[in-house]
Design a protein around this motif. Structure first.
Motif, PDB file in Angstrom:
ATOM      1  N   LEU A 190     -43.645  44.491  49.331  1.00 29.16           N
ATOM      2  CA  LEU A 190     -43.876  45.005  47.988  1.00 29.16           C
ATOM      3  C   LEU A 190     -42.539  45.177  47.296  1.00 29.16           C
ATOM      4  N   GLN A 191     -42.387  44.538  46.162  1.00 32.47           N
ATOM      5  CA  GLN A 191     -41.143  44.589  45.392  1.00 32.47           C
ATOM      6  C   GLN A 191     -41.393  45.259  44.052  1.00 32.47           C
ATOM      7  N   MET A 192     -40.369  45.964  43.590  1.00 37.16           N
ATOM      8  CA  MET A 192     -40.359  46.508  42.235  1.00 37.16           C
ATOM      9  C   MET A 192     -39.304  45.716  41.476  1.00 37.16           C
ATOM     10  N   ARG A 193     -39.710  45.023  40.436  1.00 36.64           N
ATOM     11  CA  ARG A 193     -38.798  44.148  39.699  1.00 36.64           C
ATOM     12  C   ARG A 193     -38.592  44.660  38.275  1.00 36.64           C
ATOM     13  N   GLU A 194     -37.339  44.807  37.931  1.00 39.98           N
ATOM     14  CA  GLU A 194     -36.925  45.255  36.598  1.00 39.98           C
ATOM     15  C   GLU A 194     -36.343  44.038  35.874  1.00 39.98           C
ATOM     16  N   VAL A 195     -36.872  43.732  34.705  1.00 38.84           N
ATOM     17  CA  VAL A 195     -36.428  42.565  33.941  1.00 38.84           C
ATOM     18  C   VAL A 195     -35.595  43.053  32.765  1.00 38.84           C
ATOM     19  N   LYS A 196     -34.362  42.565  32.681  1.00 38.93           N
ATOM     20  CA  LYS A 196     -33.439  43.041  31.648  1.00 38.93           C
ATOM     21  C   LYS A 196     -32.783  41.882  30.911  1.00 38.93           C
ATOM     22  N   GLY A 197     -32.583  42.079  29.631  1.00 38.40           N
ATOM     23  CA  GLY A 197     -31.722  41.200  28.848  1.00 38.40           C
ATOM     24  C   GLY A 197     -30.303  41.743  28.930  1.00 38.40           C
TER      25      GLY A 197
ATOM     26  N   TRP B 144     -28.241  45.745  30.407  1.00 37.01           N
ATOM     27  CA  TRP B 144     -28.419  47.010  31.128  1.00 37.01           C
ATOM     28  C   TRP B 144     -27.915  48.193  30.315  1.00 37.01           C
ATOM     29  N   THR B 145     -28.638  49.302  30.390  1.00 36.15           N
ATOM     30  CA  THR B 145     -28.118  50.591  29.923  1.00 36.15           C
ATOM     31  C   THR B 145     -27.771  51.387  31.174  1.00 36.15           C
ATOM     32  N   ASP B 146     -26.853  52.339  31.048  1.00 34.93           N
ATOM     33  CA  ASP B 146     -26.455  53.151  32.204  1.00 34.93           C
ATOM     34  C   ASP B 146     -27.650  53.896  32.790  1.00 34.93           C
ATOM     35  N   ASP B 147     -28.523  54.418  31.924  1.00 38.09           N
ATOM     36  CA  ASP B 147     -29.687  55.180  32.362  1.00 38.09           C
ATOM     37  C   ASP B 147     -30.606  54.321  33.242  1.00 38.09           C
ATOM     38  N   ALA B 148     -30.853  53.104  32.830  1.00 36.42           N
ATOM     39  CA  ALA B 148     -31.744  52.218  33.595  1.00 36.42           C
ATOM     40  C   ALA B 148     -31.148  51.882  34.951  1.00 36.42           C
ATOM     41  N   ARG B 149     -29.856  51.631  35.002  1.00 41.92           N
ATOM     42  CA  ARG B 149     -29.195  51.293  36.270  1.00 41.92           C
ATOM     43  C   ARG B 149     -29.241  52.479  37.233  1.00 41.92           C
ATOM     44  N   VAL B 150     -29.027  53.689  36.736  1.00 42.59           N
ATOM     45  CA  VAL B 150     -29.078  54.884  37.590  1.00 42.59           C
ATOM     46  C   VAL B 150     -30.484  55.068  38.144  1.00 42.59           C
ATOM     47  N   LYS B 151     -31.501  54.918  37.305  1.00 42.30           N
ATOM     48  CA  LYS B 151     -32.879  55.125  37.765  1.00 42.30           C
ATOM     49  C   LYS B 151     -33.280  54.151  38.860  1.00 42.30           C
ATOM     50  N   ILE B 152     -32.920  52.885  38.730  1.00 43.71           N
ATOM     51  CA  ILE B 152     -33.320  51.931  39.767  1.00 43.71           C
ATOM     52  C   ILE B 152     -32.563  52.204  41.069  1.00 43.71           C
ATOM     53  N   LYS B 153     -31.303  52.635  40.975  1.00 40.15           N
ATOM     54  CA  LYS B 153     -30.545  52.976  42.188  1.00 40.15           C
ATOM     55  C   LYS B 153     -31.152  54.190  42.890  1.00 40.15           C
ATOM     56  N   VAL B 154     -31.517  55.211  42.133  1.00 43.15           N
ATOM     57  CA  VAL B 154     -32.133  56.413  42.712  1.00 43.15           C
ATOM     58  C   VAL B 154     -33.477  56.058  43.342  1.00 43.15           C
ATOM     59  N   ALA B 155     -34.271  55.259  42.653  1.00 42.27           N
ATOM     60  CA  ALA B 155     -35.574  54.853  43.188  1.00 42.27           C
ATOM     61  C   ALA B 155     -35.405  54.080  44.492  1.00 42.27           C
ATOM     62  N   ALA B 156     -34.410  53.201  44.561  1.00 39.03           N
ATOM     63  CA  ALA B 156     -34.175  52.410  45.770  1.00 39.03           C
ATOM     64  C   ALA B 156     -33.791  53.288  46.955  1.00 39.03           C
ATOM     65  N   GLU B 157     -33.131  54.402  46.679  1.00 36.21           N
ATOM     66  CA  GLU B 157     -32.762  55.340  47.751  1.00 36.21           C
ATOM     67  C   GLU B 157     -33.966  56.142  48.243  1.00 36.21           C
TER      68      GLU B 157
ATOM     69  N   TYR C  95     -37.521  55.293  47.862  1.00 34.69           N
ATOM     70  CA  TYR C  95     -38.787  54.626  48.159  1.00 34.69           C
ATOM     71  C   TYR C  95     -38.570  53.403  49.053  1.00 34.69           C
ATOM     72  N   PRO C  96     -39.582  53.078  49.895  1.00 35.80           N
ATOM     73  CA  PRO C  96     -39.431  51.996  50.874  1.00 35.80           C
ATOM     74  C   PRO C  96     -39.778  50.604  50.343  1.00 35.80           C
ATOM     75  N   PHE C  97     -39.627  50.375  49.052  1.00 31.62           N
ATOM     76  CA  PHE C  97     -39.896  49.078  48.460  1.00 31.62           C
ATOM     77  C   PHE C  97     -38.584  48.334  48.277  1.00 31.62           C
ATOM     78  N   GLU C  98     -38.675  47.039  48.062  1.00 33.88           N
ATOM     79  CA  GLU C  98     -37.495  46.279  47.688  1.00 33.88           C
ATOM     80  C   GLU C  98     -37.383  46.344  46.166  1.00 33.88           C
ATOM     81  N   PHE C  99     -36.234  46.786  45.688  1.00 32.87           N
ATOM     82  CA  PHE C  99     -35.995  46.887  44.250  1.00 32.87           C
ATOM     83  C   PHE C  99     -35.051  45.775  43.829  1.00 32.87           C
ATOM     84  N   MET C 100     -35.405  45.105  42.762  1.00 36.69           N
ATOM     85  CA  MET C 100     -34.542  44.051  42.258  1.00 36.69           C
ATOM     86  C   MET C 100     -34.528  44.063  40.736  1.00 36.69           C
TER      87      MET C 100
END
Length: 116
Positions: A68-75, A77-90, A92-97
């Motif tokens: 199960l992957q969580m995929r974020e699609v960006k044109g 990056w904002t700092d807020d979005a990058r922080v949230k995906i890093k925190v989520a990856a720490e 939750y047991p999914f692959e974040f990309m």
């Protein structure tokens, strides 16, 4: 010279922007047709990161292998979005990309960054 400001024009929940729609059409749908992707859903998962702080990945994707992957699609990056995906990856047991559209100058297509 000041950096250009970008408007955070928000679409209605459940509505894809042009970049997300292009990713669905060029990657997710062909992945379903080829049998690599078993299932996906746009904004189908909402993850709690802290009190009153949530992260909703653009796409939840299940590969036919069961991953199960969580995929974020960006044109871009904002700092807020990058922080949230890093925190989520720490947490939750999914692959974040994160998937970023590349310009024609860069050869087009998509660049992928995996967060662990």
């Amino acid at each position: 010279m000041k950096p250009a400001l970008r408007a955070l024009g928000r679409l209605k929940t459940g509505a894809m922007n042009k970049t997300e729609a292009a990713y669905e059409a060029s990657v997710l749908e062909p992945g379903m047709m080829s049998g690599e992707i078993a299932w996906y859903r746009f904004e189908g998962v909402k993850l709690r990161l802290a009190d009153n702080t949530f992260y909703t990945p653009d796409f939840a994707v299940m590969l036919t292998s069961g991953l199960l992957q969580m995929r974020e699609v960006k044109g871009f990056w904002t700092d807020d979005a990058r922080v949230k995906i890093k925190v989520a990856a720490e947490q939750y047991p999914f692959e974040f990309m994160a998937v970023r559209s590349r310009s024609k100058r860069e050869g087009g297509g998509w660049s992928v960054e995996v967060f662990e």
